[in-house]
Design a protein around this motif. Structure first.
Motif, PDB file in Angstrom:
ATOM      1  N   GLN A   1      -0.965   9.187   2.874  1.00 35.74           N
ATOM      2  CA  GLN A   1      -1.979   9.013   3.908  1.00 35.74           C
ATOM      3  C   GLN A   1      -3.369   9.101   3.289  1.00 35.74           C
ATOM      4  O   GLN A   1      -3.605   9.881   2.365  1.00 35.74           O
ATOM      5  N   LEU A   2      -4.288   8.296   3.804  1.00 41.31           N
ATOM      6  CA  LEU A   2      -5.695   8.361   3.425  1.00 41.31           C
ATOM      7  C   LEU A   2      -6.522   8.606   4.670  1.00 41.31           C
ATOM      8  O   LEU A   2      -6.344   7.915   5.680  1.00 41.31           O
ATOM      9  N   ASN A   3      -7.410   9.584   4.631  1.00 43.82           N
ATOM     10  CA  ASN A   3      -8.254   9.895   5.779  1.00 43.82           C
ATOM     11  C   ASN A   3      -9.534   9.076   5.758  1.00 43.82           C
ATOM     12  O   ASN A   3     -10.000   8.643   4.699  1.00 43.82           O
TER      13      ASN A   3
ATOM     14  N   ALA B   1      -6.362   7.213  10.315  1.00 43.88           N
ATOM     15  CA  ALA B   1      -5.897   7.350   8.932  1.00 43.88           C
ATOM     16  C   ALA B   1      -5.254   6.048   8.492  1.00 43.88           C
ATOM     17  O   ALA B   1      -4.861   5.217   9.322  1.00 43.88           O
ATOM     18  N   ILE B   2      -5.177   5.869   7.178  1.00 46.03           N
ATOM     19  CA  ILE B   2      -4.369   4.799   6.604  1.00 46.03           C
ATOM     20  C   ILE B   2      -3.050   5.421   6.178  1.00 46.03           C
ATOM     21  O   ILE B   2      -3.024   6.368   5.381  1.00 46.03           O
ATOM     22  N   LEU B   3      -1.954   4.913   6.735  1.00 44.65           N
ATOM     23  CA  LEU B   3      -0.638   5.400   6.351  1.00 44.65           C
ATOM     24  C   LEU B   3      -0.057   4.485   5.284  1.00 44.65           C
ATOM     25  O   LEU B   3      -0.141   3.260   5.377  1.00 44.65           O
ATOM     26  N   LEU B   4       0.545   5.099   4.269  1.00 46.12           N
ATOM     27  CA  LEU B   4       1.262   4.366   3.231  1.00 46.12           C
ATOM     28  C   LEU B   4       2.747   4.469   3.555  1.00 46.12           C
ATOM     29  O   LEU B   4       3.305   5.572   3.632  1.00 46.12           O
TER      30      LEU B   4
ATOM     31  N   ILE C   1      -6.788  -4.728  -3.565  1.00 42.00           N
ATOM     32  CA  ILE C   1      -7.030  -5.657  -4.665  1.00 42.00           C
ATOM     33  C   ILE C   1      -6.841  -4.899  -5.978  1.00 42.00           C
ATOM     34  O   ILE C   1      -7.571  -3.934  -6.241  1.00 42.00           O
ATOM     35  N   ASN C   2      -5.849  -5.324  -6.754  1.00 43.27           N
ATOM     36  CA  ASN C   2      -5.602  -4.713  -8.064  1.00 43.27           C
ATOM     37  C   ASN C   2      -5.523  -3.186  -7.974  1.00 43.27           C
ATOM     38  O   ASN C   2      -6.112  -2.465  -8.799  1.00 43.27           O
ATOM     39  N   GLY C   3      -4.828  -2.694  -6.974  1.00 49.35           N
ATOM     40  CA  GLY C   3      -4.633  -1.262  -6.832  1.00 49.35           C
ATOM     41  C   GLY C   3      -5.745  -0.533  -6.116  1.00 49.35           C
ATOM     42  O   GLY C   3      -5.599   0.654  -5.812  1.00 49.35           O
ATOM     43  N   ARG C   4      -6.858  -1.197  -5.844  1.00 45.78           N
ATOM     44  CA  ARG C   4      -7.974  -0.536  -5.157  1.00 45.78           C
ATOM     45  C   ARG C   4      -7.927  -0.895  -3.664  1.00 45.78           C
ATOM     46  O   ARG C   4      -7.793  -2.056  -3.284  1.00 45.78           O
ATOM     47  N   VAL C   5      -8.052   0.132  -2.824  1.00 44.07           N
ATOM     48  CA  VAL C   5      -7.950  -0.039  -1.376  1.00 44.07           C
ATOM     49  C   VAL C   5      -9.320  -0.330  -0.783  1.00 44.07           C
ATOM     50  O   VAL C   5     -10.310   0.341  -1.108  1.00 44.07           O
ATOM     51  N   TYR C   6      -9.362  -1.332   0.073  1.00 44.22           N
ATOM     52  CA  TYR C   6     -10.587  -1.679   0.811  1.00 44.22           C
ATOM     53  C   TYR C   6     -10.277  -1.597   2.308  1.00 44.22           C
ATOM     54  O   TYR C   6      -9.204  -2.007   2.751  1.00 44.22           O
ATOM     55  N   ALA C   7     -11.218  -1.081   3.081  1.00 45.14           N
ATOM     56  CA  ALA C   7     -11.001  -0.926   4.522  1.00 45.14           C
ATOM     57  C   ALA C   7     -12.298  -1.129   5.284  1.00 45.14           C
ATOM     58  O   ALA C   7     -13.376  -0.773   4.794  1.00 45.14           O
TER      59      ALA C   7
ATOM     60  N   PHE D   1       0.841  -5.675   2.856  1.00 44.93           N
ATOM     61  CA  PHE D   1       1.800  -5.373   1.799  1.00 44.93           C
ATOM     62  C   PHE D   1       1.080  -5.306   0.462  1.00 44.93           C
ATOM     63  O   PHE D   1       0.209  -6.137   0.167  1.00 44.93           O
ATOM     64  N   SER D   2       1.460  -4.315  -0.347  1.00 49.75           N
ATOM     65  CA  SER D   2       0.921  -4.248  -1.700  1.00 49.75           C
ATOM     66  C   SER D   2       1.426  -5.442  -2.501  1.00 49.75           C
ATOM     67  O   SER D   2       2.348  -6.147  -2.084  1.00 49.75           O
ATOM     68  N   GLN D   3       0.834  -5.660  -3.669  1.00 52.85           N
ATOM     69  CA  GLN D   3       1.160  -6.853  -4.453  1.00 52.85           C
ATOM     70  C   GLN D   3       2.645  -6.926  -4.786  1.00 52.85           C
ATOM     71  O   GLN D   3       3.260  -7.985  -4.722  1.00 52.85           O
ATOM     72  N   GLY D   4       3.248  -5.784  -5.081  1.00 50.75           N
ATOM     73  CA  GLY D   4       4.667  -5.777  -5.411  1.00 50.75           C
ATOM     74  C   GLY D   4       5.564  -5.636  -4.199  1.00 50.75           C
ATOM     75  O   GLY D   4       6.787  -5.749  -4.320  1.00 50.75           O
ATOM     76  N   GLY D   5       4.983  -5.360  -3.034  1.00 58.76           N
ATOM     77  CA  GLY D   5       5.756  -5.238  -1.814  1.00 58.76           C
ATOM     78  C   GLY D   5       6.423  -3.905  -1.622  1.00 58.76           C
ATOM     79  O   GLY D   5       7.133  -3.693  -0.642  1.00 58.76           O
ATOM     80  N   ASP D   6       6.213  -2.950  -2.560  1.00 58.99           N
ATOM     81  CA  ASP D   6       6.878  -1.660  -2.441  1.00 58.99           C
ATOM     82  C   ASP D   6       6.190  -0.743  -1.443  1.00 58.99           C
ATOM     83  O   ASP D   6       6.781   0.234  -0.966  1.00 58.99           O
ATOM     84  N   THR D   7       4.938  -1.048  -1.104  1.00 56.38           N
ATOM     85  CA  THR D   7       4.180  -0.211  -0.176  1.00 56.38           C
ATOM     86  C   THR D   7       3.560  -1.077   0.920  1.00 56.38           C
ATOM     87  O   THR D   7       3.066  -2.175   0.649  1.00 56.38           O
ATOM     88  N   VAL D   8       3.614  -0.569   2.127  1.00 57.99           N
ATOM     89  CA  VAL D   8       2.942  -1.206   3.259  1.00 57.99           C
ATOM     90  C   VAL D   8       1.849  -0.259   3.733  1.00 57.99           C
ATOM     91  O   VAL D   8       2.104   0.924   3.963  1.00 57.99           O
ATOM     92  N   MET D   9       0.635  -0.785   3.867  1.00 57.17           N
ATOM     93  CA  MET D   9      -0.480   0.012   4.384  1.00 57.17           C
ATOM     94  C   MET D   9      -0.753  -0.397   5.823  1.00 57.17           C
ATOM     95  O   MET D   9      -0.809  -1.587   6.141  1.00 57.17           O
TER      96      MET D   9
END
Length: 963
Positions: free
Chosen positions: A445-447, A431-434, A460-466, A412-420
């Motif tokens: 989606q992120l490829n 892929a990473i689905l938003l 972390i702070n809006g930056r995606v790590y995978a 879950f994103s920090q605000g909970g509005d998005t699930v990755m």
């Protein structure tokens, strides 16, 4: 030769066929299942393979084709074998990542979707090809020697018998894991968890004997055959310095197939030690090695155990802090299936719910638990999903948030509005689905970088790590949104990163960097990597507490994984570097001997392979086996000693199973009791309903039903045999097998319609002529049962029902119709792993104004023969209990794991033609779960003893295999 001796030999032959020809070791007469009928198939042929695949994975299929040809020679080198051309079927619709090599018919089947949470850091296609290719070498060994002329008489069954009798599963799978370890930098042999239980057991002084490790136990936990097989096979190669020992030992076995001591002699000849001498040396060497490593790792970091102690092997995974001192985890073990439990201070547990095949770790967000779970599609065995589930901790309500997806590892994103989530589409790659945090609909989606496989994702702070697996190994990447590029944080390498978590600006994860799985942190800003824990055996399932220095994980011990809590303040915080990984000596030695690394193989982007449509109609039949006697494999699967002569007779048999496993055909001739008989059976599973047709000709003489009237008595049915008139029976059944599984439960709905035509006849007094017998049956079965734990005999809970309507069409005044219904239920017994089954059935024939009664659908109690009924009702109660779980070895011929007893009592009220009967029987089944002659495939055999209400004694021999 005496009748008894002939019968014993026939029984032994059928027993071997039962175990090895119908067993799914390499899938003889066995299928993984069927793909959705919507799939349109294509094929690519090369010198050594014919690859068959659904058209939407054309690019992925060409990658597999290249790898199959490129890796064939190095994989098979040490076996000294050259397999014949083989069919390879790719299955992209299933999320249950796996593969197999089948014999009878011979083929390779690969499920192309990669696993999301297995501890491997290597490209899935290479991993799968290397492992299954090794099995093609094992199989090809048994196409030579005595098995070549034997195949002239048996077809591919000969190979199946050879592999089954002379090669144990641990040997086959262990050697394949050795191959993936030596040819890749991240094979399972390099994973410290692969041998974690043996390390804990040996250091605890639990060495056990050979049988207990190789043939399993209900008393003690035993790892799978892959782990023991790798430990033994890798040690033998390491200790003997004979790189080719498996191929040489197998050749020796085949040349002396008649010698029951050939296996030991083969090891002695190729490694200087017998099999069990090798095992004794293994225990000594590995114990000394693990003791040295144990001493060198001390001191171990401290923790506090959350769960209470258990008397049998039990694991607690994915521990999460809920509120106060309550921790939630998934508990599993020998006695119970997986379940969610809440653990209070002091270890007191509360059961929350059962869970199924969990495919991602638990996470918690706003009073709800989230995870992903494998879900079967219903109709198609080779179509399954991984969907998101949530559990409201306060209300206890479970919700399936997605349907028909293949997603894993929520964040879950920090605000909970998005699930990755990580997603693996049918076409390949990842892929990473938003997803929208409210309704889980897809919003972006992120490829993956380098066409790699995403494993886990956080933010972390809006930056995606995978974490991503590429051709080079596993690495950590961060997403640069402005440039739409992925930056490397940790370069790809062979060590594994799992349980990716976030606390503040720091990433936490578990890795086997130092040779054990431990907790690490990585600060992306400072590029600083630190080791926190120093576990004795290994860590799994990390979770963090946001506003506290405490964190939770599962720590392994001899009794299983414990849920533990630790404090950041008491950790190592040791600086670490992925460029300096701990290497396994034996794995490195294996790679040195191979002189080849599959990691270096790069698949060209644009491979030129000719692809052609693959016709399901033209490839409907594939004859693979035959025999100069007649037997029916379906009947052998339900073998009893008394039925030997009903199962095998002079004649011949031909078996066909197409490569897609959608069509099975049996055709044969038998001579029995003076009858020359023909047999045909055809089953097609490639449509939504399954179509099953069978016909038998001249099994006996045909029969005629007549009404006989005597003075002063009611008419009764009499069946006369028409000598010299051959009997014909045909049957067509269409049914829809819908099977579902989730949440630890298996459910199903199976509607069916059956039509049967025979030239048995009945005399119609109204028409003054005979009419052939036809029969129509319409019914539906429904069930919902809890899955079995290792020790369960019956499910703890469950219910099922069967409803049928039968009629004889065009029968006029002669036959009526019949309704039948049954219901059964399972409940727990008095003690753990005891179980109760209560079953009831009712049948009624609508017989008024009719001449004949139909054959019953209801079963009479044990000890009674079937008879005609106007109506009937029954109740049966069974109680299953394990009498003994002791792992008893009686020489090399018999190993008994468990003795089970199932007492039963059966009440039956029969409304016969002229009278009402009260029938009653009681008795018990006494069964042994065992292995014979050192073969690792489990069997169950025993006796049924009982009495009828008339004090008549009956017995029956019982035999079954886990098919």
């Amino acid at each position: 030769m005496s009748t008894n001796r002939v019968e014993h030999k026939l029984f032994l032959l059928l027993l071997l066929i039962n175990i090895f020809v119908t067993k799914n070791t390499f899938a003889q007469f066995y299928s993984l299942g069927t793909d959705p009928s919507r799939a349109k198939w294509r094929s690519i042929e090369t010198e050594n393979f014919k690859v068959i695949y659904p058209e939407q994975i054309d690019s992925l299929a060409k990658r597999y084709v290249y790898l199959l040809e490129r890796l064939r020679e190095p994989v098979l080198a040490s076996l000294n074998t050259n397999p014949k051309k083989m069919d390879v079927v790719l299955h992209p619709f299933s999320s249950a990542s796996n593969g197999m090599v089948g014999v009878a018919p011979k083929r390779m089947e690969l499920i192309t979707r990669p696993p999301a949470n297995n501890d491997y850091s290597h490209n899935w296609e290479k991993h799968l090809v290397v492992h299954e290719m090794r099995h093609t070498g094992h199989v090809s060994k048994f196409e030579k020697g005595i098995f070549k002329p034997l195949s002239w008489f048996l077809g591919e069954q000969a190979t199946a018998l050879g592999v089954g009798v002379l090669m144990s599963r641990w040997k086959l799978e262990g050697d394949a894991v050795v191959t993936e370890t030596e040819l890749t930098s991240a094979g399972r042999g390099r994973d410290p968890d692969h041998l974690i239980y043996y390390r804990a057991a040996f250091l605890e002084g639990d060495y056990r004997n050979w049988d207990k490790w190789t043939m399993g136990s209900y008393k003690n936990y035993v790892p799978d055959v892959y782990s023991f097989g790798y430990m033994f096979c890798s040690f033998v190669r390491f200790n003997s310095s004979n790189y080719n020992y498996m191929g040489e030992a197998t050749d020796y076995l085949i040349s002396r197939f008649y010698d029951i001591t050939a296996d030991d002699k083969a090891y002695k000849k190729t490694t200087s030690l017998t099999k069990k001498e090798n095992f004794r040396e293994l225990k000594r060497v590995m114990t000394e090695r693990w003791r040295r490593e144990d001493s060198a790792r001390m001191p171990f970091t401290p923790y506090t155990i959350v769960n209470d102690s258990n008397r049998v092997y039990t694991s607690y995974l994915y521990p999460l802090k809920y509120s106060g001192d309550t921790v939630i985890a998934i508990k599993s073990g020998l006695k119970k299936i997986k379940s969610l439990v809440a653990i209070a201070q002091g270890g007191q547990e509360s059961f929350l719910r059962y869970v199924g095949r969990v495919s991602s770790p638990l996470i918690i967000y706003k009073e709800r638990l989230y995870w992903t779970e494998f879900v079967q599609s219903g109709r198609w065995e080779l179509e399954s999903y991984s969907d998101i589930y949530s559990y409201d901790i306060k209300s206890g309500i479970t919700t399936r948030e997605t349907k028909g997806k293949s997603v894993y590892n929520l964040h879950f994103s920090q605000g909970g509005d998005t699930v990755m989530v990580v997603s693996y589409p049918v076409e390949g790659s990842s892929a990473i689905l938003l997803l929208d945090g409210n309704n889980f609909s897809e919003i972006g989606q992120l490829n993956a970088p380098e066409r790699g496989q995403f494993k886990e994702v956080v933010q972390i702070n809006g930056r995606v790590y995978a974490t991503v697996i590429t051709e080079k190994g596993m690495g950590l990447f961060s997403y640069n949104k402005q440039l739409d590029l992925w930056d490397r944080e940790i370069e790809e390498q062979p060590k594994y990163l799992s349980s990716l978590r976030v606390k503040g600006d720091v990433l936490w994860f578990v890795s086997d960097l130092n040779g054990n799985n431990n907790v690490y942190t990585y600060n992306p800003e400072l590029k600083d990597l630190r080791q926190l824990t120093n576990s004795r055996f290994g860590v799994a399932s990390l979770s963090l507490e946001r506003d506290s220095p405490n964190f939770y994980y599962s720590d392994f011990g001899y009794g299983g994984y414990k849920a533990v809590i630790a404090s950041e303040d008491s950790m190592l915080w040791r600086s670490s570097n992925f460029s300096l990984p701990k290497k396994d000596d034996i794995a490195e030695y294996l790679s040195l001997g191979a002189g080849f690394l599959a990691d270096t193989v790069r698949v060209p982007r644009n491979q030129e392979f000719e692809s052609n449509p693959y016709s399901k109609v033209k490839n409907l039949f594939r004859i693979h086996s035959w025999a100069p006697v007649y037997y029916n494999v379906d009947n052998i699967k339900n073998l009893t000693y008394e039925s030997v002569y009903d199962l095998v007779s002079p004649g011949f048999i031909i078996y066909s199973q197409n490569t897609l496993s959608t069509a099975n055909t049996l055709a044969g001739y038998s001579w029995r009791d003076g009858f020359h008989s023909g047999h045909l059976k055809f089953t097609y599973r490639g449509l939504y309903p399954v179509i099953d047709f069978k016909a038998d000709f001249n099994d006996r003489y045909r029969q005629v039903n007549k009404l006989v009237t005597t003075t002063g008595a009611e008419p009764f049915q009499k069946r006369d045999t028409i000598l010299g008139s051959p009997y014909l029976s045909t049957q067509l059944m269409v049914y829809l097998p819908l099977h579902y599984g989730s949440g630890g439960w298996s459910s199903g709905v199976v509607p069916r319609i059956l039509w049967r035509y025979t030239n048995d006849s009945f005399f119609s007094y109204l028409n003054g002529r005979q009419s052939n017998y036809q029969y129509i049956n319409v019914g539906v079965s429904l069930y919902r049962v809890l899955n079995l734990s290792v020790r369960d005999i019956f499910p703890r809970f469950g219910i099922g029902t069967n409803i049928q309507y039968s009629a004889v069409p065009f029968a006029g005044e002669n036959y009526g119709s019949l309704i039948y219904s049954s219901i059964y239920g399972y409940l727990p017994g008095i003690l753990s792993n005891h179980g109760v089954k209560i079953a009831g059935a009712f049948q009624k024939q609508f017989f008024e104004g009719k001449n004949y009664l139909m054959t019953n659908a209801i079963s009479f109690p044990q000890g009674y023969e079937q008879r005609f009924s106007r109506w009937a009702a029954s109740v049966k109660i069974e109680y299953a209990l394990p009498l003994l779980m002791r792992d008893i070895s009686l020489s090399s011929l018999l190993y008994i794991k468990r003795v089970q007893m199932i007492p039963f009592v059966n009440f039956f009220r029969n409304g016969g033609v002229n009278q009402v009967e009260n029938l009653f029987s009681y008795g018990s089944d006494l069964l042994l779960d065992l292995n014979i002659i050192g073969i690792s495939y489990p069997l169950t055999a025993g006796v049924r003893v009982g009495f009828t209400g008339e004090k008549k004694y009956f017995t029956e021999f019982l035999f079954q295999t886990p098919l």
